[in-house]
Scaffold this active site. Structure first.
Site, PDB file in Angstrom:
ATOM      1  N   TYR A  46      74.475 102.535 -45.453  1.00  0.00           N
ATOM      2  CA  TYR A  46      73.079 102.843 -45.117  1.00  0.00           C
ATOM      3  C   TYR A  46      72.728 104.180 -45.745  1.00  0.00           C
ATOM      4  O   TYR A  46      73.499 105.138 -45.672  1.00  0.00           O
ATOM      5  CB  TYR A  46      72.887 102.926 -43.600  1.00  0.00           C
ATOM      6  CG  TYR A  46      71.546 103.496 -43.180  1.00  0.00           C
ATOM      7  CD1 TYR A  46      70.463 102.660 -42.938  1.00  0.00           C
ATOM      8  CD2 TYR A  46      71.355 104.882 -43.040  1.00  0.00           C
ATOM      9  CE1 TYR A  46      69.224 103.182 -42.561  1.00  0.00           C
ATOM     10  CE2 TYR A  46      70.125 105.403 -42.665  1.00  0.00           C
ATOM     11  CZ  TYR A  46      69.065 104.552 -42.430  1.00  0.00           C
ATOM     12  OH  TYR A  46      67.847 105.061 -42.081  1.00  0.00           O
ATOM     13  N   GLU A 100      64.307 104.102 -47.442  1.00  0.00           N
ATOM     14  CA  GLU A 100      65.464 103.620 -46.681  1.00  0.00           C
ATOM     15  C   GLU A 100      66.065 102.422 -47.397  1.00  0.00           C
ATOM     16  O   GLU A 100      65.335 101.499 -47.790  1.00  0.00           O
ATOM     17  CB  GLU A 100      65.035 103.226 -45.265  1.00  0.00           C
ATOM     18  CG  GLU A 100      66.177 102.753 -44.390  1.00  0.00           C
ATOM     19  CD  GLU A 100      65.715 102.385 -42.989  1.00  0.00           C
ATOM     20  OE1 GLU A 100      65.811 103.235 -42.102  1.00  0.00           O
ATOM     21  OE2 GLU A 100      65.248 101.251 -42.802  1.00  0.00           O
TER      22      GLU A 100
END
Length: 384
Positions: free
Chosen positions: A101, A189
């Site tokens: 991530y 993101e």
């Protein structure tokens, strides 16, 4: 302004960030043609501005043409958490060895970009932050210094990235940060950021929020705005040049100045109410702007009462009163209003309202009194 996944990936590609090949499609026929061109297996992904697409059945792996046809048929038109799927993204299937991530967000409290990295990709980052906060490496970046190569290596090491991937992952973070700055983004993101069996780093997802105030400097990005994907009230407000954010409550709020509106939300909450919106009419608002604001507020069917909280400086209270009187003539509201006018021409404004004798309009002299009244009206429809 939020981008769809494929728009974010196209933006990434312009900055040299590796992403899987893919094509958008708005019809089943176009989706199948794209799948044939890309090859099988491929992934059919719903394009909506909301998370949880996979759990909702909006992401499917197609092994052949028949499955691509079936999945495109099923997904186009699907409702995912209130968002209708108008487009799909057909993407070549990726081999995944590991999922990470990565994100960059502007941290208003720190007044600096915040870069985050975790080896626990593919999960809700809120869950990772709550259950295993040590697995999420964080770094604030001095905007004047910028993101340096050693920042990427430091984050990768802190996140527990394998030694052979520290430099490649660091280099990916450098590219993401460069994109963040160049495109004037508020959020970038990637979840998941994947590692292929060949140890390549690829952005398998793209969640991008751009600063709407900077779009005039980025005409290519401004052209990506999709009004049909926006909330109807926020779209209406945008078209009328109003600063409006839809919230979950049932009390419409209008004020002049962001600080005053935020204070009004707090005071309404203090008295047990919940705001339906944030609407800043801005300084110097004329009567026509007030009419537009009332129309936007009342277009939300959840609104049961409306609070005007005006502290006149550049904004003249008599202009606000004229706008409300005009709105009553045009819209004929059925919900109660509470109006607090203070400052420039407040006496004239209150006299205009008194002379107009509008139905179901109460006045207040203080913000506290106004909030108490509107909360009671929202509950009962009868003035306190």
């Amino acid at each position: 302004m939020d981008l769809l996944e494929y728009q974010g990936k196209q933006l990434f590609a312009r900055h040299g960030i590796p992403v899987p090949s893919g094509k958008p499609a708005a019809t089943v026929e176009a989706a199948v043609a794209a799948a044939d061109e890309i090859g099988y297996p491929c992934v059919v992904k719903a394009q909506v501005l909301i998370g949880g697409r996979g759990k909702a059945g909006g992401v499917k792996l197609a092994k052949d043409r028949a499955e691509a046809t079936q999945y495109a048929t099923d997904i186009l038109g699907m409702d995912i958490k209130g968002f209708t799927v108008h487009e799909v993204w057909i993407e070549g299937a990726s081999e995944i060895a590991e999922e990470y991530y990565a994100s960059i967000v502007f941290d208003r409290a720190a007044k600096a970009p915040l870069v985050m990295l975790s080896t626990q990709g593919g999960m809700d980052i809120e869950e990772v932050a709550e259950k295993t906060p040590e697995a999420l490496a964080r770094l604030h970046v001095d905007p004047l210094l910028g993101f340096q190569d050693f920042h990427g290596r430091k984050l990768a090491f802190a996140a527990g990235i394998p030694a052979d991937l520290i430099r490649p992952v660091g280099a990916m973070l450098t590219k993401l940060y460069a994109t963040f700055v160049a495109e004037e983004a508020m959020l970038i993101e990637v979840n998941p950021l994947i590692i292929t069996p060949a140890r390549e780093v690829v952005a398998l997802d793209a969640k991008v929020t751009l600063d709407g105030n900077s779009l005039y400097r980025h005409p290519d990005n401004a052209a990506l705005r999709d009004p049909s994907a926006e909330d109807p009230q926020e779209q209406m407000a945008h078209e009328r040049g109003l600063t409006y954010v839809k919230l979950d409550g049932d009390i419409g709020i209008l004020g002049n100045g962001a600080g005053l509106v935020m204070s009004t939300l707090d005071v309404v909450g203090l008295h047990g109410g919940e705001a339906a919106n944030f609407l800043d009419a801005g300084g110097g608002s004329k009567s026509d702007a007030i009419v537009s604001a009332v129309e936007v507020i009342l277009s939300d069917p959840k609104v049961r009462a409306v609070l005007f909280n005006i502290f006149g400086g550049i904004t003249r209270c008599d202009e606000v009163a004229k706008g409300l009187i005009e709105a009553y003539g045009v819209i004929q509201p059925t919900v109660p209003f509470v109006v607090r006018l203070d400052g420039t021409n407040d006496v004239e404004g209150r006299k205009l309202l008194a002379d107009a004798n509008l139905p179901n309009v109460a006045t207040a002299t203080t913000m506290n009194e106004a909030a108490e009244k509107v909360v009671e009206l929202a509950k009962t429809g009868v003035p306190a």
